[in-house]
Design an enzyme around this catalytic site. Sequence first.
Site, PDB file in Angstrom:
ATOM      1  N   SER A 146      -9.677   2.009   3.306  1.00 19.60           N
ATOM      2  CA  SER A 146      -8.826   2.832   2.463  1.00 19.60           C
ATOM      3  C   SER A 146      -7.804   1.977   1.474  1.00 19.60           C
ATOM      4  O   SER A 146      -7.292   2.328   0.356  1.00 19.60           O
ATOM      5  CB  SER A 146      -8.012   3.883   3.111  1.00 19.60           C
ATOM      6  N   LYS A 203       0.883  -1.241  -0.111  1.00 16.02           N
ATOM      7  CA  LYS A 203      -0.067  -0.001   0.136  1.00 16.02           C
ATOM      8  C   LYS A 203       0.823   1.308   0.236  1.00 16.02           C
ATOM      9  O   LYS A 203       1.954   1.034   0.567  1.00 16.02           O
ATOM     10  CB  LYS A 203      -1.189  -0.030   1.265  1.00 16.02           C
ATOM     11  N   SER A 222      -9.864  -0.089   7.285  1.00 19.49           N
ATOM     12  CA  SER A 222      -9.207   0.357   5.936  1.00 19.49           C
ATOM     13  C   SER A 222      -8.666  -1.231   5.287  1.00 19.49           C
ATOM     14  O   SER A 222      -8.446  -1.219   4.166  1.00 19.49           O
ATOM     15  CB  SER A 222      -8.412   1.336   5.939  1.00 19.49           C
TER      16      SER A 222
END
Length: 391
Positions: free
Chosen positions: A110, A38, A134
């Site tokens: 997210s 990420k 997330s």
Amino acid sequence: MSTPPAFPDPQRAWAYRPPQPLRGAATGPLAGLTFSVKDLFAVEGWPLRASTRAPLPLMVPSPLVLRLLDLGGTAVGKTHLHEIAMGILGANAYGGTRHPALPDHAAGGSSSGAAVSAALRQVDFALGTDTGGSIRVPAAWCGVYGYKPTKNHPAWPTTGVLPLSPTCDHAGPLAADFGTILRVQEALTGAAITPQDWSGLKVGIWQPADWLDPQAQAAVQGMARRLEEAGAALHSISLPDMLDAYSVIVGHEAAQVHADALALADPGFSPDVLTKLRAAQELTPSQVQAAYTRREEYRTQLAKLFGQVDLLLAPVVPTSPPLIGQEEVQLGRETANLRPAVLRLNVPFSMLGVPAVALPSGVDWVGVQLIAPWGQDPWLLGLVRALLGGD
């Protein structure tokens, strides 16, 4: 400019693909496995953008990424996220990330690109972060597994990860196959995850009917039946809406993280993110202190609940994946804003730091989560292993 991925990326999952992957050690427990990172994790030689056009604080390289490389994993690139991780749908300054199988729908966030890269099996596992859902939300909407460790788990450091909220941030993996998550956990900790017995366990079922549509209710009910068949005793429980504390804490801490950018005339954030950060800057010290005090009260409530039940089963999402741009969802007779409708199902477990596993429920694209007390990660993972038929 990032290097185009070696495969089509209509979902816009990938933020950066280097000309060559970062190859892990030739031998090691993770040799042969690939992973995505990420784009909050700092990786030496790779850009860090957090899917925003705003300037970001400098970060030291992530020791978690380095450890995974040492264990044999190969990092193939960075994935997009909801801008600076301040959202749950996957929207960002680069067009946002779409669902891996439903082109007009959001992947969740997210850790949106992380979930897509795992769901499409472009990598064996994906590194994500979880502040208010997330990891768990995109896992639930994309049909994969997500593990949020206990806060400050030594195997999952957040050093070298651009913070959203140091109080609530966690690092963890997503994968299409739960066995891969077990393999990563065992490699990082050096301890085997053994199957655990469900017989006689007291499982608290959190199913706030007014917060869920029929599909989400069916997902929780279906998993509850599986747990009962495995030998668990089910008990209905309730939890309060904890967004009053969470929203203030996360907003306050995020505004501190991005203070330098916010001091600029044009910080570079997308309008929605900038609005949230500016509002957080207006919080008074008494409002912030009250939120931290309230968090401690919620922690006491959760600890008391874990004195009555062994484990929790809870929803992750209130509905199936929303359409791109959708802002509201119908929950019974309530028309709810999508962001708080999702967050209120997840923030108790990230704000308070207990371990959780999101897993498919049997209802398409609507996962559920199992939550254990603080520090009981091996036991929780062993329970999921047994539930899925692992020996």
